[in-house]
Design an enzyme around this catalytic site. Structure first.
Site, PDB file in Angstrom:
ATOM      1  N   GLY A  38     -81.090  49.652  75.375  1.00  0.00           N
ATOM      2  CA  GLY A  38     -79.828  48.998  75.696  1.00  0.00           C
ATOM      3  C   GLY A  38     -78.920  48.871  74.494  1.00  0.00           C
ATOM      4  N   THR A  55     -83.983  35.097  78.615  1.00  0.00           N
ATOM      5  CA  THR A  55     -84.914  34.582  79.614  1.00  0.00           C
ATOM      6  C   THR A  55     -86.047  33.779  78.974  1.00  0.00           C
ATOM      7  OG1 THR A  55     -84.452  36.342  81.194  1.00  0.00           O
ATOM      8  CG2 THR A  55     -86.573  35.244  81.402  1.00  0.00           C
ATOM      9  N   GLY A 104     -75.724  40.987  78.536  1.00  0.00           N
ATOM     10  CA  GLY A 104     -76.929  41.108  79.349  1.00  0.00           C
ATOM     11  C   GLY A 104     -76.596  40.999  80.818  1.00  0.00           C
ATOM     12  N   CYS A 109     -80.870  39.395  76.126  1.00  0.00           N
ATOM     13  CA  CYS A 109     -81.602  38.613  77.128  1.00  0.00           C
ATOM     14  C   CYS A 109     -82.085  37.300  76.526  1.00  0.00           C
ATOM     15  CB  CYS A 109     -82.791  39.421  77.648  1.00  0.00           C
ATOM     16  SG  CYS A 109     -83.713  38.572  78.957  1.00  0.00           S
ATOM     17  N   SER A 117     -90.915  62.848  63.743  1.00  0.00           N
ATOM     18  CA  SER A 117     -91.637  62.517  62.521  1.00  0.00           C
ATOM     19  C   SER A 117     -92.900  61.714  62.839  1.00  0.00           C
ATOM     20  CB  SER A 117     -90.729  61.722  61.578  1.00  0.00           C
ATOM     21  OG  SER A 117     -91.346  61.555  60.316  1.00  0.00           O
ATOM     22  N   SER A 167     -77.130  30.826  82.704  1.00  0.00           N
ATOM     23  CA  SER A 167     -77.054  32.185  82.167  1.00  0.00           C
ATOM     24  C   SER A 167     -78.329  32.507  81.404  1.00  0.00           C
ATOM     25  CB  SER A 167     -75.849  32.303  81.233  1.00  0.00           C
ATOM     26  OG  SER A 167     -75.912  33.498  80.484  1.00  0.00           O
ATOM     27  N   GLY A 169     -85.059  42.131  75.632  1.00  0.00           N
ATOM     28  CA  GLY A 169     -83.776  42.739  75.288  1.00  0.00           C
ATOM     29  C   GLY A 169     -82.960  41.895  74.315  1.00  0.00           C
TER      30      GLY A 169
END
Length: 327
Positions: free
Chosen positions: A149, A95, A175, A93, A221, A195, A90
């Protein structure tokens, strides 16, 4: 509320089953999403079993994971219907940066879709969508559903604080593992962890309806290009080729950025040749490092972007220039 279009989301806490039962007394729902960042803890499979016992007729989604073995375990042992795929793709994100854990999203979808469909399950691709083409690739890789998102954030209909910056309007977006999310939902961020999410400002995009139509148009398309009658058939009408980063495009981009930066820094009316000489002296190590492994790309990139023989002499030695000139 139409029960086909929303999920009741839950974690795996000790009181989560009780909360789901209480919600059911207030509003009818069809989907349950068991949503945790790390789908590899044993508690997830055990919790999924318990949810299935209490809600035998609900559609159960669980995740997130990125490997076929865990997909099969959640479907066969956890008795879930759909597995959510994605660790770290994401826009909000971090991580992968904080933990080193994750998997490229398309690779994860390809592997996990094959595993899920083999045991009569389904998957949701969660994250990594930056444009309609990314969504087409996800469906082509076998995803049955795709979550979006940040690409769908920043519209009039979206939540988030409206912020004005330099005369432009933005909406806040964060996030769900970010410090902001933990402070919002839990009061504070626990001291033992860091975080794993960003707090972003997304430029206001107007109506969400326009963005949705753009994505739907892209999907339609794509289907015409690969002769897929519906989204369901996209996975059977595609092939993927693995390619490296297009060196010529990357080098051209670096050249343009450096050219602007040097011009801004000096703030002088310099000739293009002088600026280019500054740029090339800065870029020489990068050119040599990036292009040394592939002589063809070296020659092709230089012939496209560098026309002056003196520039070639500045970048590479005489023997390499001979090879370039022969081409």
């Amino acid at each position: 509320l139409d029960t086909d279009y929303f999920m009741v989301s839950t974690g795996v806490g000790n009181d989560s089953i009780e909360k789901l039962l209480n919600i059911q007394k207030i509003v009818d729902f069809k989907w349950i999403c068991i949503d945790i960042a790390n789908g590899y803890i044993k508690k997830l499979v055990d919790f999924c079993k318990e949810v299935r016992i209490n809600f035998p007729n609900k559609i159960i989604v669980a995740g997130n994971v990125v490997t076929r073995e865990m997909v099969e375990e959640l479907i066969l042992e956890g008795q879930v219907d759909i597995v959510k795929i994605g660790v770290g793709p994401g826009a909000a994100c971090t991580t992968r940066l904080k933990t080193g854990v994750g998997m490229p999203q398309l690779s994860a979808i390809l592997e996990c879709a094959d595993a899920a469909h083999g045991v009569k399950g389904h998957i949701i691709g969660d994250g990594g969508i930056t444009c309609p083409g990314d969504m087409s690739k996800a469906f082509g890789g076998g995803a049955d559903f795709v979550m979006v998102g940040s690409a769908f954030a920043g519209h009039h209909e979206n939540p988030g604080e409206l912020v004005e910056k330099d005369g432009k309007l933005y909406k806040t977006f964060h996030g769900m593992s970010s410090k902001k999310a933990m402070e919002t939902h839990y009061g504070k961020m626990a001291e033992y962890r860091s975080s794993e999410g960003r707090e972003l400002l997304i430029k206001c995009k107007g109506s969400l309806d326009d963005t949705v139509k753009d994505y739907l148009g892209g999907l339609r398309s794509t289907c015409t290009y690969i002769n897929a009658p519906t989204i369901k058939q996209m996975a059977k009408h595609k092939t993927y080729d693995r390619i490296n980063l297009l060196l010529e495009d990357l080098l051209y981009s670096y050249h343009a950025v450096l050219q602007k930066k040097i011009g801004d820094l000096c703030n002088l009316n310099m000739t293009t040749a002088f600026i280019d000489n500054c740029v090339l002296s800065t870029m020489r190590p990068m050119y040599q490092a990036m292009l040394s492994e592939n002589p063809f790309h070296k020659c092709y990139s230089l012939s496209k972007h560098v026309k002056d023989q003196s520039v070639l002499n500045a970048l590479f030695d005489k023997e390499e220039n001979v090879r370039i000139n022969e081409l």
